[in-house]
Scaffold this motif. Structure first.
Motif, PDB file in Angstrom:
ATOM      1  N   GLU A 113       0.838  -1.202   0.101  1.00 19.84           N
ATOM      2  CA  GLU A 113       0.015   0.006  -0.050  1.00 19.84           C
ATOM      3  C   GLU A 113       0.836   1.166   0.093  1.00 19.84           C
ATOM      4  N   GLN A 114       1.895   1.206   0.692  1.00 16.90           N
ATOM      5  CA  GLN A 114       2.920   2.448   0.634  1.00 16.90           C
ATOM      6  C   GLN A 114       3.412   2.775  -0.684  1.00 16.90           C
ATOM      7  N   GLN A 115       3.329   1.807  -1.575  1.00 16.57           N
ATOM      8  CA  GLN A 115       4.052   2.280  -2.954  1.00 16.57           C
ATOM      9  C   GLN A 115       3.121   2.714  -3.896  1.00 16.57           C
ATOM     10  N   VAL A 116       1.916   2.869  -3.544  1.00 21.57           N
ATOM     11  CA  VAL A 116       0.844   3.215  -4.526  1.00 21.57           C
ATOM     12  C   VAL A 116       0.348   4.714  -3.804  1.00 21.57           C
ATOM     13  N   GLY A 117      -0.504   5.594  -4.711  1.00 23.44           N
ATOM     14  CA  GLY A 117      -1.056   6.605  -4.347  1.00 23.44           C
ATOM     15  C   GLY A 117      -0.128   7.756  -3.759  1.00 23.44           C
TER      16      GLY A 117
END
Length: 460
Positions: free
Chosen positions: A450-454
């Motif tokens: 999750e930390q790698q998107v958005g």
């Protein structure tokens, strides 16, 4: 009720912090260590604006000697990325705490040795050579210091209070400026006139030895970051964190660097010694008393501290990006009022101009620790935070005093210096708009996907 809030108040998601961790002690330790580290750095910048041109670069003449003196402030920034690469590599592999202690000791020793250096009159060209070498050591240390401090503070913090906890190492920077300016002003009182040039300027550098002992003791008493502890337990340290960082997150590094560059260029008008030199130059248009100007800078460091802390607190409610936008607006207005107030020749109005500019500086700095930490994935976080900060300091702060001095001497107008600062402010604003706010994201290595998107505003 959300996972992050209980009836007793904010709590941290599992896996981010051990239940018995002393968060306040960690926050205090990062603040003290950062204050000591940046005291050393700012003492040099103040001396560059006040005495180094005369004592170490005298054959170049007063005008060019001042430019050379400010260049030595900027030269150290070129070595910050190397310090950031080394600190990021070891911080992501062996931990945050040992890197922090090492950078503190390196900075303090370099600073104390500067206080013992002979001048050009004593040893000729070796004086500026040795000065530059010790300044390079300061740059290496500063490159690794900030990233480790903010990660220790933010990774220990509850998810709903990261801005507040992250503001603690941030306020260590204005505290360092306060200590440095107050120390220089006190020495100017005790050693007036030529005595300041002979011995007075050296004592603040030698005092760094005391600060090293205090800061090192405080930092050794804190626990390792819980995020790194979890990474180590899972044996998921990146083999080459810096390589991984640039392979996957080069645009993020560059945008994060430009965000800080917009703040740094304006901040280094005082922390880089430019305003001090401009206002006190005996051959300049103002020729104000050195002690009065130093006390004005000291007062502005207090307002900077307050604004920085307020921004960190506010970012937990408004979001990181919104807090930054407020800061860019304030900074853009007050860079245009700075030199008109300084050029009145009234030290009280000079102080007012500096205090106003710190409102914008604080609100484009207080939320930085939390935002940077939330932008980068756990496995490369130390490298990403440190390198972005180091590159931003080069693009913004490194040669801002030199550029300002050159603009002033070439055009004869401080208004053109203000336009340069306004341009850098706009660069920071645009870069901020291109990044997303990720307030409250799970920082644990279990949430790496999750930390790698958005991350970017132009991607869904």
């Amino acid at each position: 009720m959300s996972a992050n809030i209980s009836a007793a108040g904010p709590v941290t998601p599992p896996g981010i912090i051990a239940p018995n961790a002393d968060r306040k002690r960690v926050a205090f330790a990062t603040m003290v260590g950062t204050a000591v580290e940046w005291y050393d750095y700012f003492i040099y910048a103040a001396a560059a604006g006040l005495v180094f041109g005369q004592l170490f670069f005298e054959p170049a003449g007063s005008g060019f000697g001042s430019i050379l003196s400010f260049l030595t402030v900027g030269v150290s920034f070129l070595f910050r990325p190397l310090g950031a690469f080394l600190a990021g590599h070891f911080g992501d592999k062996v931990g945050r705490r040992p890197v922090l202690v090492t950078t503190l000791i390196l900075m303090g020793l370099a600073t104390a040795l500067i206080g013992l250096l002979p001048t050009y009159a004593s040893i000729g060209v070796w004086a500026p050579v040795l000065l530059v070498l010790l300044r390079i050591l300061q740059g290496l240390s500063a490159g690794g210091e900030w990233g480790g401090a903010v990660l220790m503070a933010v990774e220990h913090a509850p998810s709903t209070r990261r801005g507040l906890f992250g503001a603690m190492p941030q306020i260590g920077v204005p505290i360092g400026l306060l200590l440095a300016s107050a120390m220089m002003a006190t020495m100017d009182m005790i050693f007036p006139g030529d005595a300041f040039l002979t011995w007075g300027w050296r004592i603040p550098f030698l005092f760094s030895i005391v600060l090293i002992l205090v800061g090192s003791w405080v930092r050794r008493r804190v626990e390792e970051s819980p995020v790194f502890t979890e990474i180590a337990e899972r044996k998921e340290q990146a083999r080459t964190p810096v390589v991984d960082l640039f392979a996957r997150f080069t645009p993020l590094v560059l945008l994060s660097a430009l965000v800080f560059a917009g703040n740094g260029a304006v901040g280094y008008m005082t922390t880089g010694g430019y305003i001090q030199g401009y206002a006190t130059n005996p051959a300049g248009p103002l020729a104000l008393d050195r002690g009065d100007v130093l006390w004005a800078v000291t007062a502005s460091s207090v307002s900077w501290l307050i604004a920085t802390f307020a921004a960190g607190w506010a970012s937990d409610y408004l979001g990181r990006r919104t807090t930054y936008m407020i800061g860019w607006g304030l900074q853009g207005v007050f860079v245009l009022t700075l030199f008109p107030l300084v050029n009145t020749g009234d030290v009280r109005l000079l102080g007012a101009g500096l205090m106003l500019i710190t409102l914008g500086l604080g609100f484009t700095y207080g939320a930085q620790a939390a935002w940077y930490t939330e932008l980068f994935p756990a496995s490369v976080r130390f490298s990403g935070v440190s390198i972005s900060y180091a590159l931003g300091s080069i693009l913004g702060g490194a040669f801002a005093p030199t550029i300002a001095q050159w603009i002033q001497q070439t055009t004869g107008s401080s208004a053109n210096v203000a336009y340069y600062l306004l341009g850098m402010t706009m660069i920071g604003l645009v870069s901020t708009l291109l990044l997303r706010d990720r307030k409250g994201i799970d920082l644990s290595p279990t949430n790496e996907a999750e930390q790698q998107v958005g991350i970017y505003a132009w991607k869904k």
